[in-house]
Enzyme design. Sequence first.
Site, mmCIF file in Angstrom:
data_model
loop_
_atom_site.group_PDB
_atom_site.id
_atom_site.type_symbol
_atom_site.label_atom_id
_atom_site.label_comp_id
_atom_site.label_asym_id
_atom_site.label_seq_id
_atom_site.Cartn_x
_atom_site.Cartn_y
_atom_site.Cartn_z
ATOM 1 C CB SER A 77 3.532 12.574 -7.075
ATOM 2 O OG SER A 77 2.648 13.550 -6.929
ATOM 3 C CE LYS B 36 5.604 11.255 -2.203
ATOM 4 N NZ LYS B 36 4.606 10.945 -2.176
ATOM 5 C CG HIS C 18 8.229 -5.860 19.642
ATOM 6 N ND1 HIS C 18 6.985 -6.519 19.991
ATOM 7 C CD2 HIS C 18 9.039 -6.569 20.343
ATOM 8 C CE1 HIS C 18 7.293 -7.560 20.701
ATOM 9 N NE2 HIS C 18 8.414 -7.557 21.054
ATOM 10 C CD GLU D 81 3.608 2.437 -2.188
ATOM 11 O OE1 GLU D 81 4.065 2.994 -1.307
ATOM 12 O OE2 GLU D 81 2.763 2.641 -3.154
#
Length: 462
Positions: free
Chosen positions: A277, A283, A156, A290
């Site tokens: 970025s 970043k 969970h 992804e």
Amino acid sequence: MAKLWGGRFSKNTDAFAEGFHSSISFDSRLYKEDITGSIAHAKMLGKQGIIEAHEAEKIVQGLEGILADIEAGKVHFSPHDEDIHMNIERLLIDRIGDAGKRLHTGRSRNDQVALDFRMYMKKENTAVIREIANLIQVLLQIARENLDTIIPAYTHLQKAQPSTLAHYMMAYAQMFSRDIERFQAAYGHADSMPLGSGALCTTTYPLDREYVAQQLGFHEITPNSLDAVSDRDFALEFLSAASICMMHLSRFCEEMILWSSGEFAFVSMDDAFSTGSSIMPQKKNPDMAELIRGKTGRVYGSLMTLLTVMKGLPLAYNKDMQEDKECTFDAADTLLSCLKVFTGMIRTAVFKKENLYATAGKGFTNATDAADYLVKKGMPFRDAHAVLGRIVVYCEGKGQGISDLTLEELKEFSDVFEEDVYENVSLEACVSKRTLPGGPARESVLAHIHSLEKFLSGLDAE
């Protein structure tokens, strides 16, 4: 230019409809399978005396020349001839004359395309199996190097029990091994030779189908001509296996994305598999992970496309089935690229062992072991469960862990606790005592590694 099938037609195909109908823009990638299949067919026609031996030889030489020119970039396909099959036949006739017109004796484009597609899918299944095996090898290496690297395991998305990075890697390695088995099954069902089925009801020519199957490396011939030309379940099996494999990759990527965040800080992706970025200079984004996660939906879409195409088709061949290739080709390309990128990404990832260990010690991951300690001292499990529940509440109020409590504090909850409780609830003990097959203890994980190494060596032997 007249169509090779145009004898009964009195007018040309509408110009827009011709482009709509043509498949050469995507099925040109089947050129090698088409030519290889045609060579085997021509040799069989000559062997059986269906065409003259010298004509068969001329056809074979012509096809070999076309193959060489295609691979040298000297051939440009025409949408006028619709598909790869008609393009190659047109090229053959242009080069060798009337002998080329005899190649299509005893076959149809229906069994010809079924042959090409099966040959192609055998090749793609083999390529995917090889890439998954490469990934598993990387996971096995990471596991060997991290048999004692303790991490928090979750249910969970809440900390549950301590495990090891090796145990974690082997979980995915086992998933990918099942993916290999699914692709092996898809390969097996593609490994039946359909040529000789004709358009749908075979032919009156004395073809030697077994000879063609042997020439092309097929295990068997298809036993029913209607089925052979009208089903694409072998492609659906590939797409199903590809979808499941992409799901496994996506789950793994999701965890790597979470783990690489500042909130977890469990792993750092190599610069070669990260991006920055355009506005935020600090970043470092896990874009490869992804993208793989995103491309999973694309492969699912390919599976649904072909399932939907096939679901309402009567026997035998229908033109709808031309829609089988673009989705399958795209899924295969997507899966192969994702496997290659993911393998490089996970191979170069750096796991932050100190953070993993520190986090494993939080969230009462040793609570189950503390309860088991009481059970082994004679307390019923449900009573032990309740005792530990109260201890956890107490610890939360003090901002401490179970191991931080003094023996006197523990005895306030149960007199069963003794000094040896601490050695039984350490993170190392929680892991090392789970020696059951499939568990995170060093010997259990090593046995699992050996099992998958044997599985991979079996692939090499095939």
